[in-house]
Design a protein around this motif. Structure first.
Motif, PDB file in Angstrom:
ATOM      1  N   LYS A 191     -11.387 -40.774  13.695  1.00  0.00           N
ATOM      2  CA  LYS A 191     -12.568 -41.639  13.606  1.00  0.00           C
ATOM      3  C   LYS A 191     -13.865 -40.870  13.429  1.00  0.00           C
ATOM      4  CE  LYS A 191     -12.735 -44.425  17.304  1.00  0.00           C
ATOM      5  NZ  LYS A 191     -12.949 -45.499  18.236  1.00  0.00           N
ATOM      6  N   VAL A 192     -14.801 -41.455  12.643  1.00  0.00           N
ATOM      7  CA  VAL A 192     -16.152 -40.903  12.570  1.00  0.00           C
ATOM      8  C   VAL A 192     -17.104 -42.077  12.317  1.00  0.00           C
ATOM      9  CG1 VAL A 192     -15.920 -40.314  10.113  1.00  0.00           C
ATOM     10  CG2 VAL A 192     -17.643 -39.160  11.456  1.00  0.00           C
ATOM     11  N   ASP A 193     -18.286 -42.038  12.912  1.00  0.00           N
ATOM     12  CA  ASP A 193     -19.284 -43.094  12.688  1.00  0.00           C
ATOM     13  C   ASP A 193     -20.338 -42.586  11.723  1.00  0.00           C
ATOM     14  OD1 ASP A 193     -18.033 -44.821  14.341  1.00  0.00           O
ATOM     15  OD2 ASP A 193     -19.586 -44.897  15.878  1.00  0.00           O
ATOM     16  N   ILE A 280     -14.329 -34.664  11.389  1.00  0.00           N
ATOM     17  CA  ILE A 280     -15.541 -33.829  11.419  1.00  0.00           C
ATOM     18  C   ILE A 280     -15.793 -33.263  10.020  1.00  0.00           C
ATOM     19  CG2 ILE A 280     -16.566 -31.707  12.390  1.00  0.00           C
ATOM     20  CD1 ILE A 280     -15.236 -32.474  15.050  1.00  0.00           C
ATOM     21  N   GLY A 281     -14.713 -32.830   9.365  1.00  0.00           N
ATOM     22  CA  GLY A 281     -14.828 -32.322   7.996  1.00  0.00           C
ATOM     23  C   GLY A 281     -15.348 -33.402   7.058  1.00  0.00           C
ATOM     24  N   TYR A 282     -14.828 -34.618   7.197  1.00  0.00           N
ATOM     25  CA  TYR A 282     -15.233 -35.733   6.327  1.00  0.00           C
ATOM     26  C   TYR A 282     -16.724 -36.030   6.509  1.00  0.00           C
ATOM     27  CZ  TYR A 282     -15.132 -40.449   4.294  1.00  0.00           C
ATOM     28  OH  TYR A 282     -15.374 -41.563   3.534  1.00  0.00           O
ATOM     29  N   GLY A 283     -17.151 -36.171   7.774  1.00  0.00           N
ATOM     30  CA  GLY A 283     -18.553 -36.472   8.070  1.00  0.00           C
ATOM     31  C   GLY A 283     -19.469 -35.345   7.616  1.00  0.00           C
ATOM     32  N   TYR A 367     -32.966 -43.948   6.480  1.00  0.00           N
ATOM     33  CA  TYR A 367     -32.861 -42.488   6.394  1.00  0.00           C
ATOM     34  C   TYR A 367     -31.385 -42.133   6.502  1.00  0.00           C
ATOM     35  CZ  TYR A 367     -37.740 -42.571   8.176  1.00  0.00           C
ATOM     36  OH  TYR A 367     -39.068 -42.810   8.387  1.00  0.00           O
ATOM     37  N   ALA A 368     -30.938 -41.164   5.717  1.00  0.00           N
ATOM     38  CA  ALA A 368     -29.517 -40.788   5.767  1.00  0.00           C
ATOM     39  C   ALA A 368     -29.372 -39.271   5.658  1.00  0.00           C
ATOM     40  CB  ALA A 368     -28.768 -41.462   4.629  1.00  0.00           C
ATOM     41  N   PRO A 369     -28.321 -38.747   6.265  1.00  0.00           N
ATOM     42  CA  PRO A 369     -27.252 -39.459   6.962  1.00  0.00           C
ATOM     43  C   PRO A 369     -27.471 -39.454   8.476  1.00  0.00           C
ATOM     44  CG  PRO A 369     -26.581 -37.195   6.659  1.00  0.00           C
ATOM     45  CD  PRO A 369     -27.997 -37.291   6.153  1.00  0.00           C
ATOM     46  N   GLU A 370     -26.994 -40.502   9.149  1.00  0.00           N
ATOM     47  CA  GLU A 370     -26.849 -40.414  10.610  1.00  0.00           C
ATOM     48  C   GLU A 370     -25.346 -40.435  10.882  1.00  0.00           C
ATOM     49  OE1 GLU A 370     -29.627 -41.983  13.168  1.00  0.00           O
ATOM     50  OE2 GLU A 370     -28.328 -41.923  14.930  1.00  0.00           O
ATOM     51  N   ILE A 371     -24.886 -39.488  11.656  1.00  0.00           N
ATOM     52  CA  ILE A 371     -23.439 -39.366  11.891  1.00  0.00           C
ATOM     53  C   ILE A 371     -23.177 -39.153  13.374  1.00  0.00           C
ATOM     54  CG2 ILE A 371     -21.352 -38.042  11.316  1.00  0.00           C
ATOM     55  CD1 ILE A 371     -22.645 -37.172   8.771  1.00  0.00           C
ATOM     56  N   LYS A 372     -22.207 -39.862  13.918  1.00  0.00           N
ATOM     57  CA  LYS A 372     -21.787 -39.593  15.296  1.00  0.00           C
ATOM     58  C   LYS A 372     -20.325 -39.172  15.249  1.00  0.00           C
ATOM     59  CE  LYS A 372     -25.712 -40.773  17.013  1.00  0.00           C
ATOM     60  NZ  LYS A 372     -26.634 -39.751  16.554  1.00  0.00           N
ATOM     61  N   PHE A 373     -20.108 -37.933  15.653  1.00  0.00           N
ATOM     62  CA  PHE A 373     -18.735 -37.427  15.658  1.00  0.00           C
ATOM     63  C   PHE A 373     -18.076 -37.806  16.971  1.00  0.00           C
ATOM     64  CE2 PHE A 373     -21.004 -34.432  12.857  1.00  0.00           C
ATOM     65  CZ  PHE A 373     -20.240 -34.607  11.711  1.00  0.00           C
ATOM     66  N   TYR A 374     -16.841 -38.251  16.906  1.00  0.00           N
ATOM     67  CA  TYR A 374     -16.072 -38.503  18.129  1.00  0.00           C
ATOM     68  C   TYR A 374     -15.337 -37.228  18.478  1.00  0.00           C
ATOM     69  CZ  TYR A 374     -16.657 -43.555  17.617  1.00  0.00           C
ATOM     70  OH  TYR A 374     -17.184 -44.809  17.527  1.00  0.00           O
ATOM     71  N   ASP A 391     -16.642 -36.101  28.334  1.00  0.00           N
ATOM     72  CA  ASP A 391     -16.769 -36.253  26.878  1.00  0.00           C
ATOM     73  C   ASP A 391     -15.809 -35.361  26.091  1.00  0.00           C
ATOM     74  OD1 ASP A 391     -18.777 -37.946  27.622  1.00  0.00           O
ATOM     75  OD2 ASP A 391     -20.263 -37.139  26.226  1.00  0.00           O
ATOM     76  N   CYS A 392     -15.468 -34.181  26.623  1.00  0.00           N
ATOM     77  CA  CYS A 392     -14.585 -33.291  25.865  1.00  0.00           C
ATOM     78  C   CYS A 392     -13.173 -33.862  25.753  1.00  0.00           C
ATOM     79  CB  CYS A 392     -14.560 -31.890  26.472  1.00  0.00           C
ATOM     80  SG  CYS A 392     -13.692 -31.776  28.038  1.00  0.00           S
ATOM     81  N   SER A 393     -12.844 -34.843  26.600  1.00  0.00           N
ATOM     82  CA  SER A 393     -11.500 -35.448  26.549  1.00  0.00           C
ATOM     83  C   SER A 393     -11.418 -36.507  25.459  1.00  0.00           C
ATOM     84  CB  SER A 393     -11.180 -36.108  27.891  1.00  0.00           C
ATOM     85  OG  SER A 393     -11.947 -37.306  28.027  1.00  0.00           O
ATOM     86  N   GLY A 394     -12.591 -36.880  24.904  1.00  0.00           N
ATOM     87  CA  GLY A 394     -12.617 -37.941  23.888  1.00  0.00           C
ATOM     88  C   GLY A 394     -12.590 -39.328  24.515  1.00  0.00           C
ATOM     89  N   GLY A 395     -12.547 -39.408  25.843  1.00  0.00           N
ATOM     90  CA  GLY A 395     -12.420 -40.714  26.509  1.00  0.00           C
ATOM     91  C   GLY A 395     -13.732 -41.291  27.013  1.00  0.00           C
ATOM     92  N   THR A 396     -14.821 -40.477  27.026  1.00  0.00           N
ATOM     93  CA  THR A 396     -16.091 -40.987  27.568  1.00  0.00           C
ATOM     94  C   THR A 396     -17.248 -40.609  26.652  1.00  0.00           C
ATOM     95  OG1 THR A 396     -16.721 -39.033  28.876  1.00  0.00           O
ATOM     96  CG2 THR A 396     -15.192 -40.569  29.914  1.00  0.00           C
ATOM     97  N   ARG A 397     -18.355 -41.368  26.799  1.00  0.00           N
ATOM     98  CA  ARG A 397     -19.553 -41.096  25.994  1.00  0.00           C
ATOM     99  C   ARG A 397     -20.820 -41.359  26.793  1.00  0.00           C
ATOM    100  NH1 ARG A 397     -16.050 -43.673  22.694  1.00  0.00           N
ATOM    101  NH2 ARG A 397     -16.795 -45.742  23.278  1.00  0.00           N
TER     102      ARG A 397
END
Ligand SMILES: Cc1cc2nc3c(=O)[nH]c(=O)nc-3n(C[C@H](O)[C@H](O)[C@H](O)COP(=O)(O)OP(=O)(O)OC[C@H]3O[C@@H](n4cnc5c(N)ncnc54)[C@H](O)[C@@H]3O)c2cc1C
Length: 418
Positions: A191-193, A280-283, A367-374, A391-397
């Protein structure tokens, strides 16, 4: 049991608070040189504590524990000073958005403010230091873990019965090293936002800004992608964020200096399937492509009308950008964004305009880009002696979810061992 916890942030705080009265010997390894200089995050800047079942993380944390942890942080202030508010508890607003297909995100929030956080963190640290079984090691950058039978080594030297990794997002280097060695730790990384920072005059969203501190909604667009708002900044400023080899946009608001604009992110969640495994590569590639068009370390600015019609913006009209002039170029975001993302954003804005007229004005800004990496989602079932929290577990933000993750992990360890 001799337990090492790597990183002293929100998750570590929850973990230590829960386990401090046990018999376990706890060693905290923090890469910063002292308690005052640890990496910047929500417990060092801003300190908004959210209580919500709908945002903050993907782990299950009941409201009772969230409230308990909010009270824990508030109890560490010197005179219980904080701001309080909520989002979408007003039924009229909730219903207005819901009727147009939006999912309003309900939350309570408690704002401690950057000014108090240093003292709060120090008070917590001082309390932990009074425990004989808790040992702090600063200037301790952990670069790798080695798993032996029944033991885990840190940096190939010190041995522990259990190692709990709590390095947040700033610890991505250590996490990448662990993933390279133990790829089976990753359960999801698809996933990537991706999206834009949207800016418009305050008066268009005045009623909303007065009603709630942070307006968060989700919307299933006609493309099938989920689109959401994030980080609303009334009277705020757009800024660029430097990731080293590319630049993105973000927004913030200041306590004293105010602008006449509001900005918020509009993000599309892109979730791809096998064999894709590099969000991450895609974003980053899309960000680099935007920067390539805009010039080094610059982002693209476009009016909403031109964004819709895929034309390069050459002139602005009534809305004055709050981003400093040397950080953007007037251009066409469509040259960098995949069509499906652009269409999702347009559908979102058009629909939002039916709830808040004026949002889709021709001269509003993107304005672009805005990206949030999971972060990669890491498993806590694969290894008996190596665990991931926060956050490093990918389970919290968020601060409260990360603190709760630490708390729940300590609870499990205590239950399993005693
Ligand atoms: C600028 C900013 C503002 C934010 N504002 C808010 C907010 O207002 N409200 C909210 O809920 N959330 C906010 N967040 C998110 C929130 O801060 C995080 O979700 C939360 O802090 C995660 O907790 P954590 O313990 O996982 O990581 P952190 O709190 O980031 O702690 C990780 C710690 O590990 C240390 N570390 C990293 N690598 C290593 C290593 N290799 N060896 C040793 N130590 C290491 C770091 O120095 C750091 O001290 C914000 C984030 C940022 C970046």
């Amino acid at each position: 049991m001799k337990i090492a916890i790597i990183g002293f942030g929100a998750a570590a705080i929850g973990f230590i608070e829960k386990i401090k009265d046990s018999e376990h010997e706890i060693h905290v390894f923090e890469k910063s040189k002292d308690i005052y200089s640890s990496s910047i995050s929500g417990i060092r800047a801003d300190g908004k504590l959210f209580v919500s079942k709908e945002m903050g993380g993907d782990i299950e944390v009941d409201i009772e524990l969230q409230e308990k942890l909010v009270e824990y942080y508030i109890s560490k202030t010197s005179d219980r000073k904080f701001e309080r508010g909520s989002s979408f508890t007003n039924h009229e607003f909730y219903n207005k958005f819901y009727a147009k297909g939006f999912q309003p995100i309900l939350s309570e929030f408690f704002h401690l403010g950057t000014d108090q956080l240093k003292q709060i963190l120090y008070t917590i640290y001082k309390d932990f230091k009074t425990y004989k079984n808790i040992h702090f090691h600063f200037n301790a950058d952990i670069e790798g873990v080695t798993m032996l039978t029944g033991k885990v080594l840190l940096n190939n030297k010190k041995a522990f019965d259990k190692v709990v990794i709590a390095v947040g997002r700033s610890g991505h280097k250590l996490i990448q090293t662990i993933i390279n060695e133990f790829p089976e730790a990753v359960t999801d990384n698809t996933k990537v936002d991706m999206g834009v920072r949207f800016e418009l005059p305050n008066h268009i969203v005045e009623e909303l800004n007065e009603e709630m501190y942070e307006f968060k909604v989700k919307y299933k667009s006609k493309t099938g992608y989920m689109v959401r708002t994030f980080c609303n900044n009334p009277s705020g400023f757009v800024v660029t964020e430097n990731y080293g080899d590319f630049a993105t946009v973000n927004g913030h608001s200041k306590l004293k200096t105010k602008s006449t604009n509001t900005n918020f992110a509009i993000l599309t969640t892109v979730k791809l399937t096998h064999p894709f495994d590099d969000p991450i590569g895609y974003g980053s590639h899309i960000a680099k492509l935007s920067n390539l068009l805009a010039g080094k370390r610059k982002v693209i600015l476009q009016t909403y009308k031109n964004f819709k019609s895929s034309k390069r913006t050459k002139n602005l009209y009534r809305v004055e950008p709050t981003l400093e002039r040397e950080s953007y170029i007037l251009g066409d975001i469509n040259l960098a964004f995949p069509r499906r993302i652009a269409e999702s954003i347009i559908d979102f804005v058009e629909n939002l305009n039916s709830v808040i007229p004026g949002v889709a004005n021709d001269d509003n800004l993107l304005y672009a880009p805005e990206i949030k990496f999971y972060s990669n989602k890491l498993s806590n079932d694969k290894f008996e002696d190596l665990k991931f929290i926060g956050d490093c577990s990918g389970g919290t933000r968020s601060i409260i979810y990360a603190t709760a993750h630490g708390w729940l992990m300590a609870e499990d360890i205590i239950k399993n061992v005693l």
